[in-house]
Motif scaffolding. Structure first.
Motif, mmCIF file in Angstrom:
data_model
loop_
_atom_site.group_PDB
_atom_site.id
_atom_site.type_symbol
_atom_site.label_atom_id
_atom_site.label_comp_id
_atom_site.label_asym_id
_atom_site.label_seq_id
_atom_site.Cartn_x
_atom_site.Cartn_y
_atom_site.Cartn_z
ATOM 1 N N GLY A 19 45.024 38.413 30.961
ATOM 2 C CA GLY A 19 45.391 37.189 30.247
ATOM 3 C C GLY A 19 46.889 36.990 30.115
ATOM 4 N N LYS A 22 48.834 36.086 35.129
ATOM 5 C CA LYS A 22 48.995 36.367 36.564
ATOM 6 C C LYS A 22 48.527 35.178 37.398
ATOM 7 C CE LYS A 22 46.414 40.093 36.264
ATOM 8 N NZ LYS A 22 46.164 40.163 34.807
ATOM 9 N N GLY A 23 47.316 34.701 37.084
ATOM 10 C CA GLY A 23 46.764 33.557 37.822
ATOM 11 C C GLY A 23 47.627 32.318 37.637
ATOM 12 N N THR A 24 48.095 32.122 36.405
ATOM 13 C CA THR A 24 48.933 30.956 36.105
ATOM 14 C C THR A 24 50.237 31.022 36.905
ATOM 15 O OG1 THR A 24 47.988 30.830 33.884
ATOM 16 C CG2 THR A 24 50.115 29.743 34.211
ATOM 17 N N SER A 41 42.073 39.386 43.156
ATOM 18 C CA SER A 41 40.936 40.315 43.296
ATOM 19 C C SER A 41 39.825 39.931 42.323
ATOM 20 C CB SER A 41 41.385 41.763 43.078
ATOM 21 O OG SER A 41 42.099 41.878 41.869
ATOM 22 N N ARG A 46 34.410 37.818 41.336
ATOM 23 C CA ARG A 46 33.523 36.856 40.660
ATOM 24 C C ARG A 46 32.731 36.033 41.678
ATOM 25 N NH1 ARG A 46 37.644 37.416 36.936
ATOM 26 N NH2 ARG A 46 39.037 35.993 37.990
ATOM 27 N N SER A 67 35.546 47.387 32.553
ATOM 28 C CA SER A 67 36.176 48.521 33.253
ATOM 29 C C SER A 67 36.490 48.103 34.688
ATOM 30 C CB SER A 67 35.280 49.747 33.203
ATOM 31 O OG SER A 67 34.066 49.463 33.818
ATOM 32 N N ARG A 117 45.498 47.960 41.374
ATOM 33 C CA ARG A 117 45.455 48.217 39.938
ATOM 34 C C ARG A 117 45.577 49.708 39.641
ATOM 35 N NH1 ARG A 117 43.278 43.346 38.432
ATOM 36 N NH2 ARG A 117 42.265 43.008 36.512
ATOM 37 N N GLN A 121 44.783 52.742 44.923
ATOM 38 C CA GLN A 121 44.786 51.441 45.634
ATOM 39 C C GLN A 121 46.177 51.138 46.184
ATOM 40 O OE1 GLN A 121 43.266 48.342 43.021
ATOM 41 N NE2 GLN A 121 41.460 49.528 42.472
ATOM 42 N N ARG A 151 40.717 29.703 27.147
ATOM 43 C CA ARG A 151 40.736 29.621 28.611
ATOM 44 C C ARG A 151 39.409 29.084 29.155
ATOM 45 N NH1 ARG A 151 42.265 34.581 32.466
ATOM 46 N NH2 ARG A 151 40.612 35.643 31.340
ATOM 47 N N ASN A 162 43.648 25.663 29.959
ATOM 48 C CA ASN A 162 43.696 26.177 28.602
ATOM 49 C C ASN A 162 43.720 24.985 27.670
ATOM 50 O OD1 ASN A 162 45.102 27.177 26.075
ATOM 51 N ND2 ASN A 162 44.702 29.068 27.186
ATOM 52 N N ARG A 184 34.675 32.518 31.344
ATOM 53 C CA ARG A 184 34.426 33.760 32.073
ATOM 54 C C ARG A 184 33.592 34.701 31.219
ATOM 55 N NH1 ARG A 184 39.853 35.940 34.832
ATOM 56 N NH2 ARG A 184 39.098 37.855 33.894
ATOM 57 N N ARG A 195 39.260 45.713 28.567
ATOM 58 C CA ARG A 195 40.088 45.472 29.763
ATOM 59 C C ARG A 195 41.534 45.852 29.481
ATOM 60 N NH1 ARG A 195 38.771 39.475 30.033
ATOM 61 N NH2 ARG A 195 40.448 39.315 31.547
ATOM 62 N N SER A 224 54.055 31.642 29.477
ATOM 63 C CA SER A 224 54.249 31.463 30.913
ATOM 64 C C SER A 224 55.413 30.518 31.173
ATOM 65 C CB SER A 224 52.976 30.922 31.556
ATOM 66 O OG SER A 224 51.932 31.848 31.369
HETATM 67 P P1 AP5 Z 1 41.004 39.745 36.796
HETATM 68 O O1 AP5 Z 1 40.314 38.478 37.111
HETATM 69 O O2 AP5 Z 1 42.171 40.146 37.616
HETATM 70 O O3 AP5 Z 1 41.355 39.732 35.267
HETATM 71 P P2 AP5 Z 1 42.563 40.289 34.427
HETATM 72 O O4 AP5 Z 1 43.561 41.164 35.071
HETATM 73 O O5 AP5 Z 1 41.891 40.813 33.225
HETATM 74 O O6 AP5 Z 1 43.452 39.028 34.193
HETATM 75 P P3 AP5 Z 1 42.985 37.583 33.859
HETATM 76 O O7 AP5 Z 1 42.544 36.866 35.072
HETATM 77 O O8 AP5 Z 1 42.056 37.606 32.670
HETATM 78 O O9 AP5 Z 1 44.314 36.984 33.312
HETATM 79 P P4 AP5 Z 1 45.580 36.423 34.064
HETATM 80 O O10 AP5 Z 1 46.710 37.401 33.879
HETATM 81 O O11 AP5 Z 1 45.282 35.935 35.434
HETATM 82 O O12 AP5 Z 1 45.913 35.229 33.087
HETATM 83 P P5 AP5 Z 1 45.711 33.640 33.230
HETATM 84 O O13 AP5 Z 1 46.723 33.038 34.148
HETATM 85 O O14 AP5 Z 1 44.281 33.307 33.439
HETATM 86 O O15 AP5 Z 1 39.948 40.938 36.870
HETATM 87 C C1 AP5 Z 1 38.670 40.848 36.247
HETATM 88 C C2 AP5 Z 1 37.888 42.141 36.449
HETATM 89 O O16 AP5 Z 1 37.711 42.396 37.855
HETATM 90 C C3 AP5 Z 1 38.575 43.419 35.936
HETATM 91 O O17 AP5 Z 1 38.311 43.624 34.584
HETATM 92 C C4 AP5 Z 1 37.921 44.481 36.848
HETATM 93 O O18 AP5 Z 1 36.641 44.824 36.419
HETATM 94 C C5 AP5 Z 1 37.817 43.772 38.177
HETATM 95 N N1 AP5 Z 1 38.966 43.999 39.074
HETATM 96 C C6 AP5 Z 1 39.856 43.044 39.495
HETATM 97 N N2 AP5 Z 1 40.776 43.596 40.317
HETATM 98 C C7 AP5 Z 1 40.476 44.942 40.408
HETATM 99 C C8 AP5 Z 1 41.080 46.038 41.093
HETATM 100 N N3 AP5 Z 1 42.190 45.872 41.837
HETATM 101 N N4 AP5 Z 1 40.510 47.264 40.966
HETATM 102 C C9 AP5 Z 1 39.398 47.441 40.227
HETATM 103 N N5 AP5 Z 1 38.785 46.441 39.540
HETATM 104 C C10 AP5 Z 1 39.318 45.188 39.624
HETATM 105 O O19 AP5 Z 1 46.170 33.211 31.774
HETATM 106 C C11 AP5 Z 1 45.356 33.527 30.673
HETATM 107 C C12 AP5 Z 1 45.226 32.331 29.748
HETATM 108 O O20 AP5 Z 1 46.494 32.035 29.206
HETATM 109 C C13 AP5 Z 1 44.793 31.032 30.456
HETATM 110 O O21 AP5 Z 1 43.932 30.312 29.619
HETATM 111 C C14 AP5 Z 1 46.087 30.273 30.652
HETATM 112 O O22 AP5 Z 1 45.900 28.888 30.733
HETATM 113 C C15 AP5 Z 1 46.799 30.682 29.385
HETATM 114 N N6 AP5 Z 1 48.228 30.543 29.434
HETATM 115 C C16 AP5 Z 1 49.024 30.857 30.453
HETATM 116 N N7 AP5 Z 1 50.304 30.542 30.105
HETATM 117 C C17 AP5 Z 1 50.264 30.040 28.834
HETATM 118 C C18 AP5 Z 1 51.246 29.538 27.929
HETATM 119 N N8 AP5 Z 1 52.518 29.416 28.268
HETATM 120 N N9 AP5 Z 1 50.861 29.171 26.692
HETATM 121 C C19 AP5 Z 1 49.557 29.211 26.358
HETATM 122 N N10 AP5 Z 1 48.570 29.645 27.181
HETATM 123 C C20 AP5 Z 1 48.931 30.060 28.401
#
Ligand code: AP5
Ligand code: MG
Length: 240
Positions: A19, A22-24, A41, A46, A67, A117, A121, A151, A162, A184, A195, A224
């Motif tokens: 959160g 990264k995606g943003t 990834s 998903r 995990s 991660r 890897q 989100r 968001n 999600r 996580r 962000s």
């Molecule tokens: P993954 O999908 O990669 O999830 P994550 O790392 O937990 O990160 P997120 O996608 O939840 O967050 P993000 O950093 O992308 O944030 P976002 O931009 O959405 O992985 C999911 C699962 O897959 C893992 O738990 C694991 O099980 C598995 N997996 C994945 N890769 C793996 C690997 N390499 N090895 C093993 N397992 C793996 O932003 C978050 C929110 O904040 C959004 O709503 C956004 O709109 C909001 N936001 C952003 N900027 C602002 C701002 N300025 N103000 C307010 N809100 C904001």
């Protein structure tokens, strides 16, 4: 905006807590620098879960529990994608593991969001394709938790919205396709905390690995919006 040539290929990894944005940031970098592509990834996993592929069925329980999925599984999945996108040669196999970097580094510029991660890897990726910038995104945990509750995602594309900060044009609908937005499955607070714990356990050795290689760059901000201009500036200095 005219598309600028990069002075060298950018091969970037985004690392950060769940959160953190990264995606943003990946989406914003691609908008600003249209020559870039990104691979998440989490989105790949998903999709595999949604399509009920054998790998998706195996990954699902790990993801629901907050995990990591096993290294060999994610490596297979990512390598397939890297080949499909021609970011590594089509003949590359996981057992290729060269001790030094490949000399024929690809010319494509790309962002990997959420991979690697773990240091296992990372070492495998080193043997497949040399990464030249690792961005460690840092935002206080209490701020991130508030965002996750708001989100919404367009599952087929991975586009993130968001309701507090980056609303879709029409409530509950994807801006591009008009399809419904969903939550999600791993965004409940308890799973998010699992996580986060996993991230705290695995990120230090990962970041140390890249620090030793001299490619790590840390950026901190409460939002962000604070981070994006710094990231764009760093990117331009290195690649434009
Ligand atoms: P993954 O999908 O990669 O999830 P994550 O790392 O937990 O990160 P997120 O996608 O939840 O967050 P993000 O950093 O992308 O944030 P976002 O931009 O959405 O992985 C999911 C699962 O897959 C893992 O738990 C694991 O099980 C598995 N997996 C994945 N890769 C793996 C690997 N390499 N090895 C093993 N397992 C793996 O932003 C978050 C929110 O904040 C959004 O709503 C956004 O709109 C909001 N936001 C952003 N900027 C602002 C701002 N300025 N103000 C307010 N809100 C904001
Ligand atoms: Mg993400």
């Amino acid at each position: 905006m005219a598309t600028k040539e990069f002075k060298r290929a950018a091969r970037i990894i985004l690392v950060g807590a769940p959160g953190v944005g990264k995606g943003t940031q990946a989406e914003r970098l691609m908008k600003r620098f249209p020559q870039l592509s990104a691979l998440s990834s989490g989105d790949l996993l998903r999709n595999a879960v949604r399509q009920r592929t054998p790998l998706g069925q195996e990954a699902e329980s790990h993801m629901k529990a907050g995990s990591l999925v096993p290294d060999d599984m994610i490596l297979r999945l990512i390598l397939g994608e890297l080949k499909a996108k021609s970011w590594v040669p089509p003949t590359t196999s996981l057992s290729d593991a060269a001790p030094s970097l490949p000399s024929d580094a690809p010319s494509a510029s790309f962002i990997l969001d959420g991979f690697p991660r773990t240091s296992i890897q990372a070492k495998k990726l080193d043997s497949l394709v040399p990464i030249n910038l690792v961005v460690s995104l840092i935002t206080p945990v209490n701020i991130i938790l508030g965002r996750i509750a708001n989100r919404w995602v367009h599952a087929p594309s991975g586009r993130v919205y968001n309701t507090g900060f980056n609303k879709p044009k029409v409530e509950g609908k994807d801006d591009v396709t008009g399809e419904p937005l969903t939550k999600r499955e791993d965004d409940g607070e308890e799973t998010w905390r699992a996580r986060l714990k996993k991230f705290e356990e695995t990120s230090e050795p990962l970041l140390e690995h890249y620090d030793r290689k001299g490619v790590l760059w840390r950026v901190e901000g409460k939002s962000s919006d604070e981070i994006s201009p710094k990231l764009f500036g760093e990117f331009e200095t290195r690649f434009c």
